[in-house]
Design a protein around this motif. Sequence first.
Motif, mmCIF file in Angstrom:
data_model
loop_
_atom_site.group_PDB
_atom_site.id
_atom_site.type_symbol
_atom_site.label_atom_id
_atom_site.label_comp_id
_atom_site.label_asym_id
_atom_site.label_seq_id
_atom_site.Cartn_x
_atom_site.Cartn_y
_atom_site.Cartn_z
ATOM 1 N N THR A 119 52.529 -39.337 23.088
ATOM 2 C CA THR A 119 51.367 -38.975 23.888
ATOM 3 C C THR A 119 50.552 -37.995 23.063
ATOM 4 O O THR A 119 51.093 -37.043 22.487
ATOM 5 C CB THR A 119 51.775 -38.335 25.221
ATOM 6 O OG1 THR A 119 52.541 -39.275 25.967
ATOM 7 C CG2 THR A 119 50.547 -37.938 26.044
ATOM 8 N N ASP A 122 44.271 -36.541 22.980
ATOM 9 C CA ASP A 122 43.049 -37.279 23.329
ATOM 10 C C ASP A 122 43.194 -38.761 22.971
ATOM 11 O O ASP A 122 44.079 -39.139 22.204
ATOM 12 C CB ASP A 122 41.830 -36.665 22.631
ATOM 13 C CG ASP A 122 41.961 -36.650 21.119
ATOM 14 O OD1 ASP A 122 41.903 -37.737 20.506
ATOM 15 O OD2 ASP A 122 42.140 -35.550 20.550
ATOM 16 N N THR A 123 42.314 -39.563 23.537
ATOM 17 C CA THR A 123 42.391 -41.015 23.328
ATOM 18 C C THR A 123 42.030 -41.413 21.900
ATOM 19 O O THR A 123 42.540 -42.409 21.396
ATOM 20 C CB THR A 123 41.485 -41.782 24.314
ATOM 21 O OG1 THR A 123 40.150 -41.281 24.199
ATOM 22 C CG2 THR A 123 41.970 -41.632 25.737
ATOM 23 N N LYS A 124 41.162 -40.657 21.238
ATOM 24 C CA LYS A 124 40.814 -40.985 19.854
ATOM 25 C C LYS A 124 42.060 -40.918 18.970
ATOM 26 O O LYS A 124 42.311 -41.825 18.168
ATOM 27 C CB LYS A 124 39.728 -40.059 19.311
ATOM 28 C CG LYS A 124 39.350 -40.419 17.873
ATOM 29 C CD LYS A 124 38.355 -39.452 17.275
ATOM 30 C CE LYS A 124 37.942 -39.777 15.860
ATOM 31 N NZ LYS A 124 38.891 -40.393 14.993
ATOM 32 N N ALA A 126 45.151 -41.257 19.910
ATOM 33 C CA ALA A 126 46.038 -42.361 20.296
ATOM 34 C C ALA A 126 45.577 -43.670 19.659
ATOM 35 O O ALA A 126 46.391 -44.424 19.110
ATOM 36 C CB ALA A 126 46.087 -42.499 21.819
ATOM 37 N N ASN A 127 44.286 -43.943 19.733
ATOM 38 C CA ASN A 127 43.762 -45.177 19.143
ATOM 39 C C ASN A 127 43.876 -45.174 17.621
ATOM 40 O O ASN A 127 44.198 -46.206 17.023
ATOM 41 C CB ASN A 127 42.311 -45.398 19.579
ATOM 42 C CG ASN A 127 42.217 -45.816 21.024
ATOM 43 O OD1 ASN A 127 43.057 -46.565 21.518
ATOM 44 N ND2 ASN A 127 41.214 -45.310 21.728
ATOM 45 N N ILE A 141 49.018 -49.327 24.714
ATOM 46 C CA ILE A 141 48.180 -48.136 24.725
ATOM 47 C C ILE A 141 47.735 -47.911 26.162
ATOM 48 O O ILE A 141 47.138 -48.787 26.787
ATOM 49 C CB ILE A 141 46.943 -48.296 23.822
ATOM 50 C CG1 ILE A 141 47.372 -48.646 22.401
ATOM 51 C CG2 ILE A 141 46.094 -47.025 23.841
ATOM 52 C CD1 ILE A 141 46.225 -49.028 21.496
ATOM 53 N N ASP A 143 45.731 -44.906 27.959
ATOM 54 C CA ASP A 143 44.996 -43.650 27.871
ATOM 55 C C ASP A 143 45.362 -42.932 26.578
ATOM 56 O O ASP A 143 44.986 -43.376 25.505
ATOM 57 C CB ASP A 143 45.253 -42.800 29.126
ATOM 58 C CG ASP A 143 44.293 -41.619 29.239
ATOM 59 O OD1 ASP A 143 43.161 -41.720 28.740
ATOM 60 O OD2 ASP A 143 44.685 -40.591 29.821
ATOM 61 N N THR A 144 46.141 -41.862 26.646
ATOM 62 C CA THR A 144 46.484 -41.092 25.447
ATOM 63 C C THR A 144 47.894 -41.366 24.946
ATOM 64 O O THR A 144 48.378 -40.692 24.042
ATOM 65 C CB THR A 144 46.346 -39.575 25.724
ATOM 66 O OG1 THR A 144 47.227 -39.222 26.794
ATOM 67 C CG2 THR A 144 44.913 -39.207 26.078
ATOM 68 N N THR A 145 48.570 -42.352 25.521
ATOM 69 C CA THR A 145 49.952 -42.647 25.152
ATOM 70 C C THR A 145 50.054 -43.991 24.448
ATOM 71 O O THR A 145 49.431 -44.966 24.858
ATOM 72 C CB THR A 145 50.861 -42.638 26.399
ATOM 73 O OG1 THR A 145 50.753 -41.353 27.024
ATOM 74 C CG2 THR A 145 52.307 -42.894 26.042
ATOM 75 N N CYS A 171 49.701 -49.991 33.837
ATOM 76 C CA CYS A 171 48.767 -49.194 33.054
ATOM 77 C C CYS A 171 48.631 -49.755 31.648
ATOM 78 O O CYS A 171 49.501 -50.481 31.183
ATOM 79 C CB CYS A 171 49.247 -47.740 32.983
ATOM 80 S SG CYS A 171 50.853 -47.556 32.175
ATOM 81 N N GLY A 172 47.543 -49.400 31.011
ATOM 82 C CA GLY A 172 47.359 -49.707 29.597
ATOM 83 C C GLY A 172 47.160 -51.175 29.283
ATOM 84 O O GLY A 172 46.940 -52.000 30.171
#
Length: 175
Positions: A119, A122-124, A126-127, A141, A143-145, A171-172
């Motif tokens: 986790t 931020d999402t950036k 994570a991506n 993926i 959100d942030t995980t 989710c994801g």
Amino acid sequence: MRSRMIPLLVAALLAMAACSPKQPVPAAPAASVPAAAATTAAAPTTAAAAQKLSVDVVKQQIEPVFTKDPDCPKGEWVTDKGNLDEPYRTSATDFAEYDCHLTDGELVPHRIAQVIYVTFADTKAANDYADDAVGLYPSLIADTTVVVIGAGLKTVDMRQTLRSIENACSCGHVT
């Protein structure tokens, strides 16, 4: 340059794990079950209400599947962020990886990092991690995980197991 080395390192580790001595696989049943269905373990599904993606949700989905594989009868969750590549450590807020062992007390895992759960703040981040560090492998993926499953276990279908996690938390998305 370092971020480009990570996929190569991951690929090299998984290739080494795949080349290690294998235990014999029992013959498939003579029933009319397709060979792929007989050798690919499906992750358990949950009828419970949707949950947020957490390491506990991942554990519930993968442990029953992984422990059926002859290369992973025992597993261990390692939470040392030092195992995460340096550029991602500072933005990681939670980290766990699942190592496979053949026996209790085995000093060096038989298969390292067969599941990676991270986790980020931020999402950036994570991506970026999903694209750069583990882009060779499918990932979930949310959100942030990011959850990644390695290719070292012959009876585990990576995408199917990721989809089971995705369904358990509602989710994801699996890449």
